[in-house]
Enzyme design. Structure first.
Site, short mmCIF file in Angstrom:
data_model
loop_
_atom_site.label_atom_id
_atom_site.label_comp_id
_atom_site.label_asym_id
_atom_site.label_seq_id
_atom_site.Cartn_x
_atom_site.Cartn_y
_atom_site.Cartn_z
N ASP A 103 0.20 -1.29 -0.08
CA ASP A 103 -0.29 -0.24 0.19
C ASP A 103 1.34 1.58 -0.52
O ASP A 103 1.69 1.57 -0.84
CB ASP A 103 -0.90 0.37 1.13
CG ASP A 103 -2.15 0.92 1.04
OD1 ASP A 103 -2.68 1.07 0.33
OD2 ASP A 103 -1.84 1.55 2.12
N ILE A 154 -9.90 -2.96 0.46
CA ILE A 154 -10.26 -3.94 -0.08
C ILE A 154 -10.52 -5.31 1.11
O ILE A 154 -9.08 -5.35 2.41
CB ILE A 154 -9.52 -4.85 -1.29
CG1 ILE A 154 -8.21 -4.68 -1.14
CG2 ILE A 154 -10.08 -4.14 -2.80
CD1 ILE A 154 -7.23 -5.50 -2.18
P1 IMP Z 1 1.84 -0.15 3.53
O1 IMP Z 1 0.85 1.21 4.20
O2 IMP Z 1 2.37 -0.61 2.49
O3 IMP Z 1 2.29 -0.63 4.69
O4 IMP Z 1 0.64 -1.88 4.76
C1 IMP Z 1 0.35 -2.07 5.43
C2 IMP Z 1 -0.03 -3.42 5.45
O5 IMP Z 1 -1.80 -2.13 5.61
C3 IMP Z 1 -0.72 -4.28 4.70
O6 IMP Z 1 0.05 -5.56 4.65
C4 IMP Z 1 -2.08 -4.60 4.37
O7 IMP Z 1 -2.16 -6.10 6.17
C5 IMP Z 1 -2.86 -3.59 5.64
N1 IMP Z 1 -3.57 -2.50 4.61
C6 IMP Z 1 -2.97 -2.17 3.48
N2 IMP Z 1 -4.09 -1.51 2.83
C7 IMP Z 1 -5.21 -2.29 3.45
C8 IMP Z 1 -6.50 -2.65 2.66
O8 IMP Z 1 -6.46 -2.02 1.61
N3 IMP Z 1 -7.60 -3.55 3.41
C9 IMP Z 1 -7.18 -4.33 3.92
N4 IMP Z 1 -5.48 -4.05 4.43
C10 IMP Z 1 -5.08 -3.43 3.92
#
Ligand code: IMP
Ligand code: MG
Length: 181
Positions: A103, A154
């Protein structure tokens, strides 16, 4: 009340996910032939993907798990807390991070720095879902991507909203009234 009643639309069906996982497994099996593959799964979101991906990989591999602080509470600070570290040393291993979704990239940016310090033979990232529009960290790109989604929240196939919906076999978007506040 069934989970399905809370879903607005399905992004990827179980069949879409299965095809993506098989494709990734085949590519990884080719790339890691003769290597020392260690799959590192980031809990909890990636457990469903990990369970399917490891069975689509045909070369020998080890697995290990890490748990880091959750998405919502600490997302803005960029600080990631390690709740559970790896059990095994990764020195000399060809580490492949198995993530549910990339994300902002903040989590993996932190994990990458941490794990590179432990002298793995190589370090790559495999994510089932990439959300490229949401990226903030500039030092993280996935080497293997299953599927892309636009910048929407999602759930399903391991991904949660307040710890629910991980057990949906597909990936979808919640109806407005069930989305995170
Ligand atoms: P980051 O923002 O790339 O550090 O993402 C961290 C974590 O947030 C991911 O590994 C997911 O567990 C969670 N995450 C990010 N986007 C979503 C989403 O759309 N749905 C559910 N969990 C999410
Ligand atoms: Mg995750």
């Amino acid at each position: 009340m069934q989970m399905l009643d809370r879903i607005e639309k399905i992004f990827y069906t179980a069949e879409d996910l299965d095809a993506a996982v098989k494709r990734l497994g085949a590519q990884i099996s080719k790339d890691y032939e003769g290597k020392n593959l260690m799959l590192v799964s980031v809990l909890k979101g990636s457990i469903v993907f990990m369970a399917d991906l490891m069975r689509a990989i045909t070369v020998p591999c080890k697995i290990d798990f890490m748990s880091v602080s959750s998405y919502k509470s600490e997302t803005s600070t960029g600080v990631v807390r390690i709740l559970k570290d790896l059990d095994e040393s990764i020195a000399g291993c060809d580490v492949l991070i198995v993530e549910d979704i990339l994300d902002t990239g903040r989590t993996l940016s932190y994990l990458k720095k941490l794990l590179l310090n432990r002298n793995p033979a190589s370090f790559r990232i495999c994510t089932l879902i990439d959300k490229p529009e949401a990226r903030v960290a500039d030092d993280v790109t996935a080497d293997y991507v299953g599927l892309n989604v636009p910048n929407e929240f999602i759930v399903g196939y391991g991904l949660d909203c307040d710890q629910l919906y991980r057990n949906l076999p597909f990936i979808g978007v919640l109806k407005q009234e069930y989305r995170p506040g």
